[in-house]
Design a protein around this motif. Structure first.
Motif, PDB file in Angstrom:
ATOM      1  N   GLY A  66       0.816  -1.220   0.000  1.00 26.43           N
ATOM      2  CA  GLY A  66       0.000   0.000   0.000  1.00 26.43           C
ATOM      3  C   GLY A  66       0.844   1.262   0.000  1.00 26.43           C
ATOM      4  N   ALA A  67       1.950   1.219   0.748  1.00 24.33           N
ATOM      5  CA  ALA A  67       2.841   2.381   0.799  1.00 24.33           C
ATOM      6  C   ALA A  67       3.478   2.629  -0.566  1.00 24.33           C
ATOM      7  CB  ALA A  67       3.919   2.179   1.858  1.00 24.33           C
ATOM      8  N   MET A  68       3.887   1.558  -1.237  1.00 19.91           N
ATOM      9  CA  MET A  68       4.506   1.711  -2.555  1.00 19.91           C
ATOM     10  C   MET A  68       3.495   2.223  -3.583  1.00 19.91           C
ATOM     11  SD  MET A  68       7.629   1.216  -2.162  1.00 19.91           S
ATOM     12  CE  MET A  68       8.102   1.315  -3.864  1.00 19.91           C
ATOM     13  N   ILE A  69       2.270   1.741  -3.494  1.00 27.18           N
ATOM     14  CA  ILE A  69       1.230   2.225  -4.412  1.00 27.18           C
ATOM     15  C   ILE A  69       0.984   3.714  -4.177  1.00 27.18           C
ATOM     16  CG2 ILE A  69      -1.249   2.119  -4.926  1.00 27.18           C
ATOM     17  CD1 ILE A  69      -1.028  -0.924  -4.556  1.00 27.18           C
ATOM     18  N   SER A  70       0.936   4.115  -2.924  1.00 31.74           N
ATOM     19  CA  SER A  70       0.738   5.521  -2.582  1.00 31.74           C
ATOM     20  C   SER A  70       1.874   6.381  -3.133  1.00 31.74           C
ATOM     21  CB  SER A  70       0.640   5.648  -1.066  1.00 31.74           C
ATOM     22  OG  SER A  70       0.477   6.973  -0.679  1.00 31.74           O
ATOM     23  N   LEU A  71       3.101   5.905  -2.989  1.00 30.87           N
ATOM     24  CA  LEU A  71       4.259   6.647  -3.508  1.00 30.87           C
ATOM     25  C   LEU A  71       4.220   6.753  -5.029  1.00 30.87           C
ATOM     26  CD1 LEU A  71       7.023   5.182  -1.198  1.00 30.87           C
ATOM     27  CD2 LEU A  71       6.271   7.555  -1.268  1.00 30.87           C
ATOM     28  N   GLU A  72       3.842   5.671  -5.704  1.00 29.80           N
ATOM     29  CA  GLU A  72       3.786   5.693  -7.169  1.00 29.80           C
ATOM     30  C   GLU A  72       2.668   6.606  -7.669  1.00 29.80           C
ATOM     31  OE1 GLU A  72       5.826   4.472  -9.600  1.00 29.80           O
ATOM     32  OE2 GLU A  72       7.119   4.102  -7.874  1.00 29.80           O
ATOM     33  N   LYS A  73       1.523   6.608  -6.991  1.00 28.84           N
ATOM     34  CA  LYS A  73       0.433   7.510  -7.370  1.00 28.84           C
ATOM     35  C   LYS A  73       0.893   8.958  -7.275  1.00 28.84           C
ATOM     36  CE  LYS A  73      -3.746   4.948  -6.125  1.00 28.84           C
ATOM     37  NZ  LYS A  73      -4.895   4.934  -5.205  1.00 28.84           N
ATOM     38  N   ALA A  74       1.581   9.280  -6.194  1.00 25.92           N
ATOM     39  CA  ALA A  74       2.076  10.645  -6.014  1.00 25.92           C
ATOM     40  C   ALA A  74       3.093  10.997  -7.096  1.00 25.92           C
ATOM     41  CB  ALA A  74       2.693  10.803  -4.631  1.00 25.92           C
TER      42      ALA A  74
END
Length: 68
Positions: free
Chosen positions: A34-42
């Protein structure tokens, strides 16, 4: 107005990604995925916003070069 709105959305995504990364590092959150997905979205949002900004500047410069 649309650019300002998207800038605010991108800023919010970046803040959420920062929070997610901080929680992961502190051990309060174990959701690496989830953290990696959040970083990639940003990241994608920011890169898209910068691309739009660059195109707007390019269009402005082209208009300024036009002879009246």
């Amino acid at each position: 107005d649309l650019f300002k709105e998207k800038l605010a959305e991108s800023s919010e995504l970046i803040q959420n990604a920062d929070r997610s990364a901080e929680e992961l590092i502190a051990g309060r959150n174990k959701d690496l995925h989830g953290a990696m997905i959040s970083l990639e979205k940003a990241d994608v949002s920011f890169r898209m916003l910068m691309g739009v900004r660059n195109k707007m500047l390019e269009a402005y410069r082209e208009i300024m070069r036009m002879q009246v």
